[in-house]
Design a protein around this motif. Structure first.
Motif, mmCIF file in Angstrom:
data_model
loop_
_atom_site.group_PDB
_atom_site.id
_atom_site.type_symbol
_atom_site.label_atom_id
_atom_site.label_comp_id
_atom_site.label_asym_id
_atom_site.label_seq_id
_atom_site.Cartn_x
_atom_site.Cartn_y
_atom_site.Cartn_z
ATOM 1 N N GLU A 152 -21.783 -42.911 -23.786
ATOM 2 C CA GLU A 152 -21.338 -41.660 -24.389
ATOM 3 C C GLU A 152 -22.427 -40.587 -24.337
ATOM 4 O O GLU A 152 -22.138 -39.397 -24.188
ATOM 5 N N ALA A 153 -23.687 -41.027 -24.446
ATOM 6 C CA ALA A 153 -24.802 -40.072 -24.403
ATOM 7 C C ALA A 153 -25.153 -39.695 -22.968
ATOM 8 O O ALA A 153 -25.983 -38.808 -22.737
ATOM 9 N N THR A 208 -25.614 -38.338 -30.329
ATOM 10 C CA THR A 208 -24.584 -39.355 -30.137
ATOM 11 C C THR A 208 -24.622 -40.389 -31.260
ATOM 12 O O THR A 208 -23.587 -40.783 -31.800
ATOM 13 N N TYR A 267 -21.366 -41.021 -33.535
ATOM 14 C CA TYR A 267 -20.578 -42.156 -33.067
ATOM 15 C C TYR A 267 -19.818 -42.791 -34.234
ATOM 16 O O TYR A 267 -20.386 -43.057 -35.292
#
Ligand code: ADP
Ligand code: MG
Length: 536
Positions: free
Chosen positions: A285-286, A308, A312
């Motif tokens: 995701e990062a 992130t 998250y």
């Protein structure tokens, strides 16, 4: 202005400021702004360190605090505890180096990672110039170590040098005592804060009934808070930080401490509740490389990672193992001992979290009895088991208590109402270094409100029941007033029968019992209380 003068001015303005000078100039931030505040703050730091060295490790605290006036506005303060002691290696820095700090420990403690006792020692140094003395015997050691110390501080030098050790000693221990003795000499103003300091000690005693605290004041008064319970609540465990609670600087710190060679390994190792799968998802995701050496990450990458991690949604909530609440029973025992109320109740809420930091809210309530009627509730605030006395107006608990409509709970002021609030967390959002009030954080405010309403509802039920009882009593008295009359008349009617006085009485009691819907014993007791006699 000549150019040279201007240049000089600019150079002067942008001079770097050593931390020691910052603390000296802004001592009020840490609670040392005035001589009265300073003696109060010094005592707090010493008492809180003594408690942190004992109950956190399951030791029943035995603390002796002696405050002597040795000159005009000059005080010698000595505190003895039976705690775990300090490793002699660390004594100089732990007590006399403003810049050194204990490592970040992710668990609840009264201190705040380091500026505590050093500020007191620094204050001693800058107001009386006297050395601070420390005797310590770490738990399990056969020796007692002695140090006479001064912080090696200059307000002009950026670097702080190693503390000055004026004298040092080591002895074999004749007994199995372990703990620490700290003695320092400061300028202060006892008479102006005597009542506040005593209030602080009393409030401390309310929530540490498992401690014995003896205080000798400059007035020669000996205050003893005996141990009233034998059980020390389980101490907090050290945990890893929760990923929601980190920023870039904290990431850098954790990376430096970690031996992980890849980012993925680092996330799994450094944080609580992060497994292989979660680590992979977060890194994806990062938009980062899971195999990168975390030490090689630049600020941009660290920012991406921090953002992130903070946002998250898939992490478990922060673990509450690092917290050590006081417990509803201890709160009730404390309130009962100090206030002798007619009603007392307390609640420990379930753990919650704000910004990745776990916290627990506890609330106690005491009503009536020996508590005097006051225009507003008497609020006793605590954070991580330490009493908060000042800066009440900005405090979250004060705001919540004020916002509640107490009539809803059948309390109308003036009323004899005491509310105790306790917030424990791995990170209390204090409004200042002086640890006197807690910021208004949404999650904490909501929990406080829910907890206060929970105990307030119990108070309401109690008051309602009491009202009902009073109403019944009133009606009962009315019945009783006529009872002798009725009995007498019935006796006249029953004159020639075998019905006895007791039978008539019994029947009447039964009748009243039925009418009022209260237990028979209750009526019988009331009658004997009212001493109802049947006159002939
Ligand atoms: P903090 O309490 O925020 O950790 P302090 O400056 O008050 O910071 O204390 C620094 C350190 O010195 C503590 O973390 C602790 O390790 C040690 N220390 C201070 N006082 C005591 C004591 N009475 N017993 C044991 N250790 C102590
Ligand atoms: Mg401390």
């Amino acid at each position: 202005m000549p150019q040279r003068t201007a240049k000089k001015l600019i150079r002067e303005k942008i001079e770097r400021m050593p931390l020691s000078r910052f603390l000296h100039e802004y001592k009020e931030i840490a609670g040392y702004g005035t001589p009265s505040r300073a003696i109060y703050q010094t005592i707090r730091e010493l008492v809180e360190n003594a408690l942190d060295a004992t109950d956190v490790y399951g030791i029943k605290p035995d603390i002796v605090l002696v405050i002597e006036e040795i000159g005009k506005e000059k005080y010698r303060i000595r505190i003895t505890d039976n705690g775990i002691g300090v490793d002699p290696k660390y004594v100089p820095n732990a007590f006399a180096s403003v810049l050194s700090s204990s490592k970040y420990k992710f668990r609840q403690s009264r201190g705040r990672f380091g500026l505590g006792v050093k500020m007191a020692v620094f204050h001693a140094q800058s107001t009386t110039g006297e050395a601070t003395e420390v005797y310590t015997s770490p738990i399990g050691s056969s020796k007692i170590y002695y140090f006479s110390l001064k912080p090696n501080i200059s307000l002009t030098e950026l670097e702080e040098k190693e503390p000055i050790i004026l004298a040092k000693g080591v002895w074999s221990k004749p007994s199995n005592w372990h703990g620490t003795v700290v003695r320092l000499i400061i300028r202060g103003a006892w008479s102006r804060v005597r009542s506040r300091i005593k209030e602080y000690l009393k409030m401390t005693a309310i929530v540490t009934p498992y401690a014995r605290i003896i205080v000798i004041t400059p007035d020669g008064e000996i205050i003893v808070y005996p141990r009233i319970v034998e059980e020390v609540p389980p101490g907090p465990k050290e945990t890893k930080p929760h990923p929601h609670g980190v920023d870039i600087e904290m990431l850098k710190y954790l990376i430096r401490k970690s031996s992980a060679r890849t980012l993925k390994e680092f996330l799994i190792e450094a944080f609580q509740g992060v497994g292989r799968k979660t680590a992979e998802k977060v890194i994806k995701e990062a938009g980062l490389d899971p195999n990168i050496d975390p030490r090689k990450m630049d600020d941009k990458m660290l920012e991406k990672l921090a953002v992130t991690l903070r946002n998250y949604k898939g992490f478990r909530s922060p673990s509450a193992a690092a917290l050590s609440p006081i417990g509803a029973n201890i709160i009730k025992a404390g309130l009962r001992t100090i206030f002798s109320p007619e009603f007392v109740e307390a609640v420990t809420r379930k753990p919650k979290a704000y910004q990745g930091h776990p916290f627990i809210v506890e609330v106690g309530i005491a009503y009536g009895g020996a508590i005097p009627a006051m225009d507003e509730p008497l609020l006793l605030r605590y954070a991580n088991k330490i009493p908060l006395l000042l800066e009440k107006s900005g405090d979250v608990a004060a705001k919540v208590v004020k916002s509640i409509n107490w009539r809803q709970y059948l309390v109308s002021f003036p009323a004899p109402l005491v509310i105790l609030t306790h917030i424990c967390s791995t990170k209390i959002p204090y409004t200042g270094l002086g640890k006197e009030s807690v910021m208004d954080v949404d999650e904490i405010r909501d929990e406080l409100e829910a907890a206060i309403r929970e105990v307030a509802r119990k108070l309401r039920a109690y008051l309602l029941e009491k009202r009902r009882e009073q109403e019944t009593k009133r009606r009962l008295i009315t019945f009783l007033k006529y009872m002798p009359e009725i009995t007498k008349s019935l006796l006249v009617v029953a004159k020639n029968t075998k019905v006895k006085e007791e039978e008539i009485r019994d029947k009447l009691i039964e009748c009243i019992t039925r009418k009022l819907g209260v237990p028979k014993e209750h009526v019988v007791k009331m009658i004997s209380n009212y001493d109802v006699k049947i006159e002939e």
